[in-house]
Design an enzyme around this catalytic site. Structure first.
Site, PDB file in Angstrom:
ATOM      1  N   GLU A 322     -13.781  60.058 -64.901  1.00 43.18           N
ATOM      2  CA  GLU A 322     -14.758  59.303 -65.687  1.00 43.18           C
ATOM      3  C   GLU A 322     -14.059  58.571 -66.835  1.00 43.18           C
ATOM      4  O   GLU A 322     -14.514  57.519 -67.277  1.00 43.18           O
ATOM      5  CB  GLU A 322     -15.854  60.242 -66.235  1.00 43.18           C
ATOM      6  CG  GLU A 322     -17.138  59.519 -66.575  1.00 43.18           C
ATOM      7  CD  GLU A 322     -18.328  60.443 -66.758  1.00 43.18           C
ATOM      8  OE1 GLU A 322     -19.339  60.269 -66.064  1.00 43.18           O
ATOM      9  OE2 GLU A 322     -18.255  61.347 -67.608  1.00 43.18           O
ATOM     10  N   HIS A 351      -4.568  77.233 -46.814  1.00 44.83           N
ATOM     11  CA  HIS A 351      -5.148  77.516 -45.501  1.00 44.83           C
ATOM     12  C   HIS A 351      -6.256  76.530 -45.165  1.00 44.83           C
ATOM     13  O   HIS A 351      -7.060  76.769 -44.280  1.00 44.83           O
ATOM     14  CB  HIS A 351      -5.663  78.955 -45.471  1.00 44.83           C
ATOM     15  CG  HIS A 351      -4.571  79.928 -45.768  1.00 44.83           C
ATOM     16  ND1 HIS A 351      -3.761  80.458 -44.791  1.00 44.83           N
ATOM     17  CD2 HIS A 351      -4.102  80.397 -46.944  1.00 44.83           C
ATOM     18  CE1 HIS A 351      -2.854  81.245 -45.353  1.00 44.83           C
ATOM     19  NE2 HIS A 351      -3.037  81.221 -46.662  1.00 44.83           N
ATOM     20  N   LYS A 455     -28.069  55.293 -61.748  1.00 47.20           N
ATOM     21  CA  LYS A 455     -29.274  55.808 -62.420  1.00 47.20           C
ATOM     22  C   LYS A 455     -30.391  54.769 -62.349  1.00 47.20           C
ATOM     23  O   LYS A 455     -31.544  55.097 -62.081  1.00 47.20           O
ATOM     24  CB  LYS A 455     -28.971  56.106 -63.893  1.00 47.20           C
ATOM     25  CG  LYS A 455     -28.063  57.290 -64.111  1.00 47.20           C
ATOM     26  CD  LYS A 455     -27.927  57.558 -65.605  1.00 47.20           C
ATOM     27  CE  LYS A 455     -26.842  58.562 -65.895  1.00 47.20           C
ATOM     28  NZ  LYS A 455     -26.513  58.667 -67.302  1.00 47.20           N
TER      29      LYS A 455
HETATM   30  O1  LIG Z   1     -25.232  65.226 -71.889  1.00 50.20           O
HETATM   31  P1  LIG Z   1     -26.027  64.197 -71.168  1.00 50.20           P
HETATM   32  O2  LIG Z   1     -26.425  63.054 -72.062  1.00 50.20           O
HETATM   33  O3  LIG Z   1     -27.206  64.803 -70.477  1.00 50.20           O
HETATM   34  O4  LIG Z   1     -25.114  63.554 -70.085  1.00 50.20           O
HETATM   35  C1  LIG Z   1     -24.616  64.274 -69.000  1.00 50.20           C
HETATM   36  C2  LIG Z   1     -23.617  63.435 -68.226  1.00 50.20           C
HETATM   37  O5  LIG Z   1     -24.288  62.366 -67.629  1.00 50.20           O
HETATM   38  C3  LIG Z   1     -23.817  61.073 -67.631  1.00 50.20           C
HETATM   39  O6  LIG Z   1     -24.261  60.387 -66.537  1.00 50.20           O
HETATM   40  C4  LIG Z   1     -22.391  60.797 -67.948  1.00 50.20           C
HETATM   41  O7  LIG Z   1     -21.747  60.053 -66.987  1.00 50.20           O
HETATM   42  C5  LIG Z   1     -21.607  62.029 -68.274  1.00 50.20           C
HETATM   43  O8  LIG Z   1     -20.486  61.662 -69.022  1.00 50.20           O
HETATM   44  C6  LIG Z   1     -22.443  62.999 -69.049  1.00 50.20           C
HETATM   45  O9  LIG Z   1     -21.660  64.108 -69.404  1.00 50.20           O
END
Ligand SMILES: O=P(O)(O)OC[C@H]1O[C@H](O)[C@H](O)[C@@H](O)[C@@H]1O
Length: 529
Positions: A322, A351, A455
């Site tokens: 990331e 293995h 997303k």
């Molecule tokens: O801690 P949050 O805001 O719920 O995010 C949780 C995760 O989701 C995202 O999509 C990011 O790509 C991550 O870097 C992050 O750690």
């Protein structure tokens, strides 16, 4: 190179720190002295970038943020008194909280003590706590930690089922920096419903770890949760293990968090040095650069030869991929950077896929992680004069040798034993190596713009689903997929609608379907009720 030259190369490149009992060996990476010379100017720039970052520069320009995970283990480095106080106050608060939970001073309404913890979070809000728990939690931990790190209904059920009889004494940590990650929100809502089904007040069992002012923080305050801990905007999810995100779950399990922080601080001191050979993070990033020509041409296979470190590979997968997996460099050029990371543990993986590593496509370099101490106490012999630990050690050496003989390079990291201090040091080592490598290839390691696309697409699928259900509920007759697509004004989304219908049908969600699933265009769909 013959054996004596290799032995010389090993000694020339061996990095050892006696205080941490930490070794780094990059001698089996095939780079030349000339390459090291040529890299010197880039390294001087990388060291300067890192110094600026630690001093509070906006090292994450896209998000206009400072990058402060190094301050978490050395608050004196924080660029101002307010930030320093934020760090030390949070640390004090979370230690007091853990002690009060352990003593029973903080307890659930209907029980004298908490016995279990469910940690709900994903990505950087789960991987660190999972890794550290597996590596360090004692078998007789004061609280048992469970994780919900997905929006998989069956996965959630499995966790809740285990805790069904202990929900009244289970503490819930909801961890989300943004406070709006859907998977985490879904886990929270489902867990909340499980509490309500047992007439338990969820808020009296819940703690939020989240960014200031986030939606999650507002919920926690309005519902009167036990407490909240801050996640600062200058700490990225994947580097948050030493913030409240990692330290609260660790402290609750009785893990010595001061030693984790101290190990990281010690490693930070070692990796701040501006002489390449005296800086293990610089050596690591040099080796990565050499392996993949600074373009990620070779994958990083991480093989800890210790079961308790097996989640380190998964943790590093997020930290490295990331951070380094970027389309654009800092000047806006298209570069498609990154290093692919995978692995599990040795000797188990020997293995499974080491066959391909030894003989197949040579598109990787290995990182062996060796732990010198086998176990507490004596080992039985499995053969005359030989223990299981001797096997593990021999298998590591053997695999390293077998790979090298066939032109497959490797790095070996060796630690004395798996302790909070070494775990802190390992995390800090990789955090710094990633930061240095990012400078070498001129990218922003601290944002993740690519994650948003999936997303957004998921959100539009859910919107489409709502529209499809609405149309079906209004219709008297059955419709084909393309008719539905017309009616929801999404004629290009027939495939997505097919998949929505198939999923709804598989879960008895009210759709009636006639026809052959293998011939989507023949399907006739109606609302069952
Ligand atoms: O801690 P949050 O805001 O719920 O995010 C949780 C995760 O989701 C995202 O999509 C990011 O790509 C991550 O870097 C992050 O750690």
């Amino acid at each position: 190179m013959d054996q004596s030259q290799l032995w010389q190369r090993y000694q020339d490149w061996l990095y050892y720190d006696p205080d941490l009992n930490f070794y780094l060996d990059i001698s089996r990476m095939r780079f030349s002295d000339q390459f090291v010379q040529e890299m010197q100017p880039q390294f001087q720039k990388a060291f300067q970038d890192m110094a600026d970052l630690e001093a509070g520069a906006i090292a994450n320009p896209d998000e206009n943020r400072m990058v402060g995970h190094y301050w978490l283990r050395n608050p004196d480095l924080a660029p101002n008194a307010e930030l320093k106080a934020d760090i030390t106050d949070t640390l004090e608060k979370l230690k007091t909280f853990a002690a009060q939970v352990h003593s029973g001073y903080i307890h659930p309404p209907k029980e004298a003590r908490f016995t279990d913890v469910i940690s709900i979070g994903i990505g950087g809000s789960a991987l660190g706590p999972q890794f550290v728990s597996q590596a360090l939690a004692p078998l007789d931990a004061p609280l048992n930690l469970h994780f919900i790190d997905n929006t998989d209904p069956k996965g959630i059920d499995d966790q809740l089922e285990q805790l069904r009889d202990r929900l009244s004494s289970t503490l819930v940590l909801v961890i989300s920096k943004s406070g709006g990650t859907p998977e985490t929100r879904n886990g929270m809502i489902e867990v909340q419903k499980a509490y309500e089904a047992q007439n338990l007040n969820f808020g009296s069992h819940a703690v939020a770890i989240t960014g200031k002012g986030s939606k999650l923080e507002q919920i926690a305050i309005s519902e009167g949760w036990i407490t909240t801990f801050p996640m600062h905007d200058w700490v990225g999810g994947r580097t948050s293990e030493m913030s409240a995100v990692g330290l609260v779950p660790a402290a609750l399990q009785g893990i010595d968090i001061d030693s984790i922080l101290e190990g990281a601080k010690t490693m930070d001191n070692l990796t701040r040095k501006s002489q390449l050979k005296t800086n293990p993070a610089a050596l690591l990033s040099l080796a990565w650069y050499a392996a993949g020509n600074g373009k990620g041409e070779k994958d990083m296979v991480v093989l800890p030869y210790k079961d308790s470190l097996s989640l380190f590979s998964r943790y590093l997968q997020q930290l490295v991929m990331e951070s380094l997996g970027k389309e654009k460099d800092l000047d806006g050029n298209t570069v498609y950077q990154g290093i692919a990371v995978y692995g599990n543990k040795g000797s188990t993986d020997q293995h499974a896929y080491v066959q391909q590593l030894r003989e197949g496509v040579p598109n990787f370099f290995a990182t062996f992680i060796e732990v010198l101490k086998d176990r507490d106490g004596d080992s039985p012999e499995v053969e005359a004069g030989v223990t299981s630990g001797d096997y593990l050690s021999g298998l590591l050496q053997g695999t390293r040798l077998a790979l090298y003989e066939n032109e497959r390079d490797s790095i070996t990291i060796t630690v004395g034993e798996v302790t909070p201090r070494t775990v802190g040091a390992l995390i800090a080592l990789y955090e710094r190596a990633v930061g240095l490598y990012a400078s070498l290839v001129n990218i922003n390691a601290y944002h993740q713009p690519g994650v948003e696309a999936g997303k957004k697409a998921a959100a539009s699928i859910l919107e489409l689903q709502n529209n499809v259900i609405e149309v079906l509920q209004q219709e008297k007759t059955s419709l084909s997929l393309s008719e539905i697509a017309q009616k929801v004004n999404a004629p290009d989304s027939v495939e997505a609608i097919y998949k929505i219908i198939r999923h709804l049908h598989s879960n008895y969600r009210g759709v009636k379907v006639e026809g052959n699933w293998g011939k989507p265009s023949d399907l006739k769909i109606s609302w069952a009720n």
